[in-house]
Write a protein that holds these residues in place. Sequence first.
Motif, PDB file in Angstrom:
ATOM      1  N   ARG A  72       0.836  -1.207   0.000  1.00 14.34           N
ATOM      2  CA  ARG A  72       0.000   0.000   0.000  1.00 14.34           C
ATOM      3  C   ARG A  72       0.872   1.259   0.000  1.00 14.34           C
ATOM      4  NH1 ARG A  72      -3.864  -1.908   4.959  1.00 14.34           N
ATOM      5  NH2 ARG A  72      -5.203  -3.380   3.811  1.00 14.34           N
ATOM      6  N   LEU A  73       1.948   1.231   0.803  1.00 16.09           N
ATOM      7  CA  LEU A  73       2.842   2.382   0.902  1.00 16.09           C
ATOM      8  C   LEU A  73       3.567   2.625  -0.415  1.00 16.09           C
ATOM      9  CD1 LEU A  73       4.146   4.602   2.596  1.00 16.09           C
ATOM     10  CD2 LEU A  73       5.815   2.908   3.396  1.00 16.09           C
ATOM     11  N   ASN A  74       4.054   1.541  -1.036  1.00 15.54           N
ATOM     12  CA  ASN A  74       4.744   1.683  -2.321  1.00 15.54           C
ATOM     13  C   ASN A  74       3.819   2.283  -3.376  1.00 15.54           C
ATOM     14  OD1 ASN A  74       7.085   0.605  -1.254  1.00 15.54           O
ATOM     15  ND2 ASN A  74       6.713  -1.461  -2.015  1.00 15.54           N
ATOM     16  N   PRO A 111      13.574   1.994  -2.339  1.00 17.39           N
ATOM     17  CA  PRO A 111      12.349   1.959  -3.153  1.00 17.39           C
ATOM     18  C   PRO A 111      11.608   3.299  -3.155  1.00 17.39           C
ATOM     19  CG  PRO A 111      12.539  -0.064  -1.916  1.00 17.39           C
ATOM     20  CD  PRO A 111      13.635   0.842  -1.421  1.00 17.39           C
ATOM     21  N   LYS A 112      11.555   3.962  -1.999  1.00 19.97           N
ATOM     22  CA  LYS A 112      10.922   5.282  -1.939  1.00 19.97           C
ATOM     23  C   LYS A 112      11.699   6.270  -2.814  1.00 19.97           C
ATOM     24  CE  LYS A 112       9.566   9.404  -0.332  1.00 19.97           C
ATOM     25  NZ  LYS A 112       9.577   9.635   1.114  1.00 19.97           N
ATOM     26  N   THR A 132      20.277   7.136   2.812  1.00 19.89           N
ATOM     27  CA  THR A 132      18.965   6.587   3.114  1.00 19.89           C
ATOM     28  C   THR A 132      19.068   5.603   4.281  1.00 19.89           C
ATOM     29  OG1 THR A 132      19.244   4.774   1.532  1.00 19.89           O
ATOM     30  CG2 THR A 132      18.286   6.835   0.703  1.00 19.89           C
ATOM     31  N   SER A 133      17.957   4.982   4.625  1.00 23.02           N
ATOM     32  CA  SER A 133      17.937   4.090   5.790  1.00 23.02           C
ATOM     33  C   SER A 133      18.920   2.938   5.648  1.00 23.02           C
ATOM     34  CB  SER A 133      16.529   3.537   6.005  1.00 23.02           C
ATOM     35  OG  SER A 133      16.103   2.777   4.884  1.00 23.02           O
ATOM     36  N   GLU A 134      19.276   2.590   4.408  1.00 26.64           N
ATOM     37  CA  GLU A 134      20.232   1.505   4.195  1.00 26.64           C
ATOM     38  C   GLU A 134      21.661   1.891   4.558  1.00 26.64           C
ATOM     39  OE1 GLU A 134      16.788   0.877   1.346  1.00 26.64           O
ATOM     40  OE2 GLU A 134      18.055   2.568   1.932  1.00 26.64           O
ATOM     41  N   ASP A 135      21.901   3.187   4.778  1.00 21.64           N
ATOM     42  CA  ASP A 135      23.268   3.679   4.991  1.00 21.64           C
ATOM     43  C   ASP A 135      23.671   3.832   6.450  1.00 21.64           C
ATOM     44  OD1 ASP A 135      24.077   4.040   2.229  1.00 21.64           O
ATOM     45  OD2 ASP A 135      22.598   5.664   2.158  1.00 21.64           O
ATOM     46  N   PHE A 136      22.748   3.616   7.372  1.00 20.06           N
ATOM     47  CA  PHE A 136      23.133   3.748   8.784  1.00 20.06           C
ATOM     48  C   PHE A 136      22.434   2.699   9.635  1.00 20.06           C
ATOM     49  CE2 PHE A 136      20.497   7.253   7.205  1.00 20.06           C
ATOM     50  CZ  PHE A 136      19.289   7.022   7.829  1.00 20.06           C
TER      51      PHE A 136
END
Length: 218
Positions: A72-74, A111-112, A132-136
């Motif tokens: 739904r968010l995507n 993805p966002k 992004t969230s993948e970096d920390f």
Amino acid sequence: MKRQLKAALFDLDGVVFDTEPQYTQFWGTQCRHYHPEHPGLEHEIKGQTLTQIYDRWFSGNLAKEQSVITQRLNDFEAQMNYVYIDGLERLLRELHQEGVKTAVVTSSNQPKMQSVYRSHPEFHTLFDAILTSEDFAESKPSPDCYLRAASRFGAASEECIVFEDSFNGLKSGRAAGMFVVGLATTNSIESIKSFSDIQLKDYSDMTYEKLNTLLQTL
């Protein structure tokens, strides 16, 4: 000794884009459906990663709903309006002309960001780095994300300015020991005063010179 502004670090939603009302609408719908016992939950989770939200509010019996909410968010993000906050693009150009590095430091995931890039193909050219969230490893209100961004530019905390709108984000900038500019796009000026050094409604009247002067008050 006079400090020199080396890096300007921007959150994404509510700071680069005026998207927070749209997210409040989305999460308000989800939270009222799954957590009717907790009114206003959509405001509490601002600035948190999707993983944090799921771990805290959609685990256990609700874990099976995570994939449904993610889809739904995507779908929602793919059709969102990504409108720049007034004055942002001009300020970014001015900062670059003065040799200041700029970065997006967001709890959003890749993805966002793909939705952002489709909406704004020029986005990569506006910033020197996009974290992004993948970096920390730790998300806001931990200072980890802003400290990592500063390190990428070889800048000390006192040489950086953070632009944030959510309470978790403002706390993150403070914990990193940086000058914090609060954007009153998500919360009122009064409510963010104690978490930020100055407060703005947008960037219309902000300049490099003003920011560099403000940095001296840290």
